[in-house]
Design a protein around this motif. Structure first.
Motif, PDB file in Angstrom:
ATOM      1  N   LEU A   1      -3.199   6.755   4.630  1.00  0.00           N
ATOM      2  CA  LEU A   1      -4.093   7.816   4.151  1.00  0.00           C
ATOM      3  C   LEU A   1      -4.091   9.009   5.098  1.00  0.00           C
ATOM      4  CD1 LEU A   1      -7.134   5.774   2.809  1.00  0.00           C
ATOM      5  CD2 LEU A   1      -5.527   7.145   1.480  1.00  0.00           C
TER       6      LEU A   1
ATOM      7  N   ASN B   1       0.795  -1.232   0.000  1.00  0.00           N
ATOM      8  CA  ASN B   1       0.000   0.000   0.000  1.00  0.00           C
ATOM      9  C   ASN B   1       0.824   1.277   0.000  1.00  0.00           C
ATOM     10  OD1 ASN B   1      -2.708  -1.219   0.230  1.00  0.00           O
ATOM     11  ND2 ASN B   1      -1.836  -2.042   2.108  1.00  0.00           N
TER      12      ASN B   1
ATOM     13  N   LYS C   1       2.817   2.509  -2.316  1.00  0.00           N
ATOM     14  CA  LYS C   1       3.091   3.121  -3.618  1.00  0.00           C
ATOM     15  C   LYS C   1       2.442   4.494  -3.762  1.00  0.00           C
ATOM     16  CE  LYS C   1      -0.567   0.409  -5.729  1.00  0.00           C
ATOM     17  NZ  LYS C   1      -0.874  -0.417  -4.578  1.00  0.00           N
ATOM     18  N   ASP C   2       1.380   4.753  -3.008  1.00  0.00           N
ATOM     19  CA  ASP C   2       0.695   6.038  -3.104  1.00  0.00           C
ATOM     20  C   ASP C   2       1.473   7.174  -2.453  1.00  0.00           C
ATOM     21  OD1 ASP C   2      -1.386   4.712  -4.361  1.00  0.00           O
ATOM     22  OD2 ASP C   2      -2.425   4.333  -2.473  1.00  0.00           O
ATOM     23  N   ILE C   3       2.263   6.879  -1.420  1.00  0.00           N
ATOM     24  CA  ILE C   3       2.932   7.965  -0.690  1.00  0.00           C
ATOM     25  C   ILE C   3       4.428   8.020  -0.885  1.00  0.00           C
ATOM     26  CG2 ILE C   3       1.202   7.948   1.124  1.00  0.00           C
ATOM     27  CD1 ILE C   3       3.623   6.714   2.823  1.00  0.00           C
TER      28      ILE C   3
ATOM     29  N   ASP D   1       6.186  10.978  -2.792  1.00  0.00           N
ATOM     30  CA  ASP D   1       6.145  12.299  -2.178  1.00  0.00           C
ATOM     31  C   ASP D   1       6.901  12.375  -0.856  1.00  0.00           C
ATOM     32  OD1 ASP D   1       2.715  12.401  -3.163  1.00  0.00           O
ATOM     33  OD2 ASP D   1       4.454  13.170  -4.244  1.00  0.00           O
TER      34      ASP D   1
ATOM     35  N   ARG E   1      -0.865  10.873   4.527  1.00  0.00           N
ATOM     36  CA  ARG E   1      -0.928  11.625   3.272  1.00  0.00           C
ATOM     37  C   ARG E   1      -1.776  12.884   3.430  1.00  0.00           C
ATOM     38  NH1 ARG E   1       0.405  10.736  -1.835  1.00  0.00           N
ATOM     39  NH2 ARG E   1      -0.755  11.739  -3.483  1.00  0.00           N
TER      40      ARG E   1
ATOM     41  N   LYS F   1      -3.596   0.866   5.753  1.00  0.00           N
ATOM     42  CA  LYS F   1      -4.185   1.771   4.761  1.00  0.00           C
ATOM     43  C   LYS F   1      -4.686   3.043   5.417  1.00  0.00           C
ATOM     44  CE  LYS F   1      -5.801  -1.517   1.292  1.00  0.00           C
ATOM     45  NZ  LYS F   1      -6.991  -2.155   0.694  1.00  0.00           N
TER      46      LYS F   1
END
Length: 121
Positions: A113, A76, A78-80, A83, A116, A109
């Motif tokens: 989130l 999970n 890969k989204d943060i 950045d 982020r 998750k």
């Protein structure tokens, strides 16, 4: 689908760095896991995973919980990761029961989130 890779280079092992995360860092918590984080000067994401010995006496149980957290993070993150390359993370499992991967992944998750939304926005 790209997946984040955890390597030895991304491991946070230095005692002084880990102490700095707990002393001067921020904290986000979910049901089972808390995330302690602090910005760092290096251009790499460093991560540590911890499970308390008081709540989980067997080393095999602690190691399994750490493996579950690592896998949930790896799938999970890969989204943060793009950045937040200059942060140190310490994930602390504080639940007292053995849990399934699904529960650990849901908590991971929600932590990612929250991180982020709180830091990167």
């Amino acid at each position: 689908m790209s997946v984040f890779r955890l390597s030895k280079k991304s491991s946070l092992k230095n005692t002084l760095d880990i102490d700095a995360v707990f002393k001067s860092g921020q904290k986000i918590s979910s049901e089972l896991i808390s995330l302690h984080y602090v910005g760092s000067s290096r251009k790499k994401l460093k991560i540590a995973f911890s499970v308390g010995k008081k709540s989980h006496g067997l080393a095999s149980t602690r190691n399994k919980l750490k493996r579950l957290m690592k896998e949930a993070f790896r799938l999970n993150a890969k989204d943060i990761v793009g950045d937040a390359v200059n942060y140190d993370f310490v994930f602390v499992y504080f639940g007292s029961d053995k849990v399934s991967f699904v529960q650990v992944e849901e908590c991971m998750k929600s932590l990612l989130l929250s991180f982020r939304n709180k830091v990167l926005s």
